[in-house]
Design a protein around this motif. Structure first.
Motif, PDB file in Angstrom:
ATOM      1  N   GLY A  77     -10.267  -5.678  11.067  1.00  0.00           N
ATOM      2  CA  GLY A  77     -10.345  -4.441  10.280  1.00  0.00           C
ATOM      3  C   GLY A  77     -11.014  -3.306  11.043  1.00  0.00           C
ATOM      4  O   GLY A  77     -10.583  -2.150  10.966  1.00  0.00           O
ATOM      5  N   ARG A  78     -12.049  -3.629  11.809  1.00  0.00           N
ATOM      6  CA  ARG A  78     -12.724  -2.573  12.579  1.00  0.00           C
ATOM      7  C   ARG A  78     -11.869  -2.096  13.760  1.00  0.00           C
ATOM      8  O   ARG A  78     -12.029  -0.982  14.231  1.00  0.00           O
ATOM      9  CB  ARG A  78     -14.106  -3.046  13.037  1.00  0.00           C
ATOM     10  N   LEU A  79     -10.959  -2.964  14.213  1.00  0.00           N
ATOM     11  CA  LEU A  79      -9.988  -2.528  15.225  1.00  0.00           C
ATOM     12  C   LEU A  79      -8.896  -1.665  14.586  1.00  0.00           C
ATOM     13  O   LEU A  79      -8.431  -0.695  15.163  1.00  0.00           O
ATOM     14  CB  LEU A  79      -9.349  -3.745  15.904  1.00  0.00           C
ATOM     15  N   VAL A 104     -19.308  -4.951  20.579  1.00  0.00           N
ATOM     16  CA  VAL A 104     -18.280  -3.937  20.852  1.00  0.00           C
ATOM     17  C   VAL A 104     -17.932  -3.132  19.597  1.00  0.00           C
ATOM     18  O   VAL A 104     -17.748  -1.912  19.650  1.00  0.00           O
ATOM     19  CB  VAL A 104     -17.004  -4.610  21.436  1.00  0.00           C
ATOM     20  N   LEU A 105     -17.844  -3.837  18.451  1.00  0.00           N
ATOM     21  CA  LEU A 105     -17.346  -3.202  17.225  1.00  0.00           C
ATOM     22  C   LEU A 105     -18.446  -2.741  16.271  1.00  0.00           C
ATOM     23  O   LEU A 105     -18.164  -2.155  15.227  1.00  0.00           O
ATOM     24  CB  LEU A 105     -16.423  -4.178  16.481  1.00  0.00           C
ATOM     25  N   GLY A 106     -19.689  -3.023  16.635  1.00  0.00           N
ATOM     26  CA  GLY A 106     -20.816  -2.804  15.724  1.00  0.00           C
ATOM     27  C   GLY A 106     -20.904  -1.447  15.076  1.00  0.00           C
ATOM     28  O   GLY A 106     -21.251  -1.328  13.899  1.00  0.00           O
ATOM     29  N   ASN A 107     -20.583  -0.382  15.825  1.00  0.00           N
ATOM     30  CA  ASN A 107     -20.752   0.968  15.278  1.00  0.00           C
ATOM     31  C   ASN A 107     -19.480   1.564  14.690  1.00  0.00           C
ATOM     32  O   ASN A 107     -19.416   2.757  14.404  1.00  0.00           O
ATOM     33  CB  ASN A 107     -21.327   1.893  16.362  1.00  0.00           C
ATOM     34  N   ARG A 108     -18.475   0.709  14.489  1.00  0.00           N
ATOM     35  CA  ARG A 108     -17.214   1.227  13.926  1.00  0.00           C
ATOM     36  C   ARG A 108     -17.169   1.128  12.399  1.00  0.00           C
ATOM     37  O   ARG A 108     -16.145   1.390  11.782  1.00  0.00           O
ATOM     38  CB  ARG A 108     -16.027   0.472  14.537  1.00  0.00           C
ATOM     39  N   ALA A 109     -18.294   0.725  11.807  1.00  0.00           N
ATOM     40  CA  ALA A 109     -18.362   0.617  10.337  1.00  0.00           C
ATOM     41  C   ALA A 109     -19.824   0.641   9.915  1.00  0.00           C
ATOM     42  O   ALA A 109     -20.728   0.454  10.739  1.00  0.00           O
ATOM     43  CB  ALA A 109     -17.712  -0.695   9.882  1.00  0.00           C
ATOM     44  N   LEU A 110     -20.039   0.850   8.628  1.00  0.00           N
ATOM     45  CA  LEU A 110     -21.364   0.625   8.042  1.00  0.00           C
ATOM     46  C   LEU A 110     -21.485  -0.882   7.835  1.00  0.00           C
ATOM     47  O   LEU A 110     -20.627  -1.480   7.163  1.00  0.00           O
ATOM     48  CB  LEU A 110     -21.478   1.364   6.708  1.00  0.00           C
ATOM     49  N   THR A 111     -22.488  -1.530   8.424  1.00  0.00           N
ATOM     50  CA  THR A 111     -22.651  -2.973   8.238  1.00  0.00           C
ATOM     51  C   THR A 111     -23.539  -3.214   7.019  1.00  0.00           C
ATOM     52  O   THR A 111     -24.696  -2.799   6.983  1.00  0.00           O
ATOM     53  CB  THR A 111     -23.274  -3.629   9.490  1.00  0.00           C
ATOM     54  N   LEU A 112     -22.945  -3.857   6.028  1.00  0.00           N
ATOM     55  CA  LEU A 112     -23.633  -4.120   4.765  1.00  0.00           C
ATOM     56  C   LEU A 112     -23.868  -5.617   4.644  1.00  0.00           C
ATOM     57  O   LEU A 112     -22.914  -6.394   4.553  1.00  0.00           O
ATOM     58  CB  LEU A 112     -22.761  -3.628   3.598  1.00  0.00           C
TER      59      LEU A 112
END
Length: 360
Positions: A105-107, A143-151
């Motif tokens: 999803g983050r990709l 790599v993908l950590g900042n492509r979404a708000l991590t809840l």
């Protein structure tokens, strides 16, 4: 005024994640227009649609989660499918549940016309223990950590999230007290002559059956029960352990009601539903000192947090002599105050509203 749209994407639609996501969809369906894109798994209940409010729009995915995150061809097909769903639904918030949906999803999603939220439900690289696969999952998080708000589901998991993402938040997992209370009413506890310690789950690396086995060896006078089975059940060899295999919920609750203590000695958890349920049933709780567990259980206050088999054994032996009733009582109160779906619902409505208003 049209309701704002939330698209839930859940590949791991089974077990605790199924319970969590179906409850969340139902709770949000009054306030928001909820869409659920899901993949069927062997653990998905056959009658899964019965668990969901009729207002929830269901979209079955065919390509997401077919081969995890390691097959380029199936990953490309999955990303394409996810983008088609976004185009069709036009959501205001996209909420990705678990590692595979979170990775793909983050990709797939850029967050141009919406906000992407990712809930790991326990980070895969912690849950699966050391190894090549866990290194791949950890690298993916970096790599993908900042492509979404991590809840995440609790404060200690949020601490882990901060290693990968600049935007994090947490909402504590809760159980539906009305449903649980109704399930427990009329269930007669399975009584045992011996002090009984139990756990519930798949006998796999994450749940550390070899540690549970060692605890049982150190307390030969107690009875130990593992509800469930799995690829590592052959590690449960102590003569005082009984492996029951998977049981219908009523039977499992009857066994839980009749037991004295609940052990959760995992490598890591988000917040396990079984943990909250057994706090509500007023069992003595003993957990591993890891993400998820250590945020819910405070050592010596509402249960015990343990680092090694000998600590679990000491607390169990002490409880066999004099049961610490005040600990389960405190744990029960914590569920009434914090770890329930009413509290979780209020926090989620506030969170989604803040996200839509651009506060995250």
């Amino acid at each position: 005024m049209a309701k704002k749209k939330i698209l839930m994407v859940c590949e791991a639609f089974g077990g605790g994640v199924f319970t969590y996501v179906s409850q969340l969809c139902n709770d949000m369906s009054e306030e928001f227009d909820v869409y659920l894109a899901y993949s069927l798994r062997p653990q998905t209940p056959k009658n899964y649609k019965d668990f969901l409010n009729k207002k929830v729009h269901l979209i079955e995915m065919k390509n997401v989660g077919v081969n995890g995150l390691i097959n380029l061809k199936s990953d490309i097909a999955a990303i394409k499918e996810l983008r088609q769903i976004e185009k069709k639904v036009k959501p205001d918030v996209i909420h990705l549940h678990s590692s595979v949906a979170g990775g793909l999803g983050r990709l797939a999603y850029k967050g141009k016309n919406n906000t992407v939220v990712y809930t790991p439900h326990g980070y895969a690289h912690i849950l699966m223990g050391p190894g090549k696969k866990s290194k791949v999952y950890k690298f993916a998080e970096k790599v993908l950590g900042n492509r979404a708000l991590t809840l995440t589901c609790c404060e200690s998991e949020d601490e882990e999230a901060k290693k990968f993402s600049k935007r994090t938040a947490y909402v504590e997992t809760g159980v539906n007290l009305a449903d649980l209370s109704a399930s427990l009413d009329g269930i007669k506890p399975v009584k045992n002559d011996k002090f009984t310690v139990f756990t519930l789950g798949r006998a796999c690396v994450q749940k550390q059956p070899q540690l549970f086995n060692r605890i049982a060896e150190l307390v030969p006078d107690a009875r130990f029960i593992w509800i469930g089975n799995g690829e590592l059940e052959n590690e449960l060899t102590a003569p005082n352990i009984e492996v029951t295999g998977w049981k219908p919920r009523k039977e499992a609750l009857a066994m839980a009601k009749g037991a004295d203590a609940f052990v959760l000695c995992s490598l890591g958890e988000a917040i396990a539903m079984s943990l909250i349920e057994n706090m509500y049933i007023k069992k003595l709780i003993l957990v591993s000192n890891t993400m998820g567990n250590k945020r819910v259980i405070h050592d010596g206050i509402n249960g015990y947090v343990c680092d090694k088999a000998e600590q679990y054994a000491e607390h169990i032996k002490a409880a066999m002599k004099k049961f610490p009733k005040e600990l389960p009582e405190r744990a029960y109160q914590d569920v009434l105050e914090i770890y329930n779906t009413e509290a979780m619902k209020r926090k989620y409505i506030r969170l989604y509203t803040d996200i839509i208003e651009g506060k995250y």
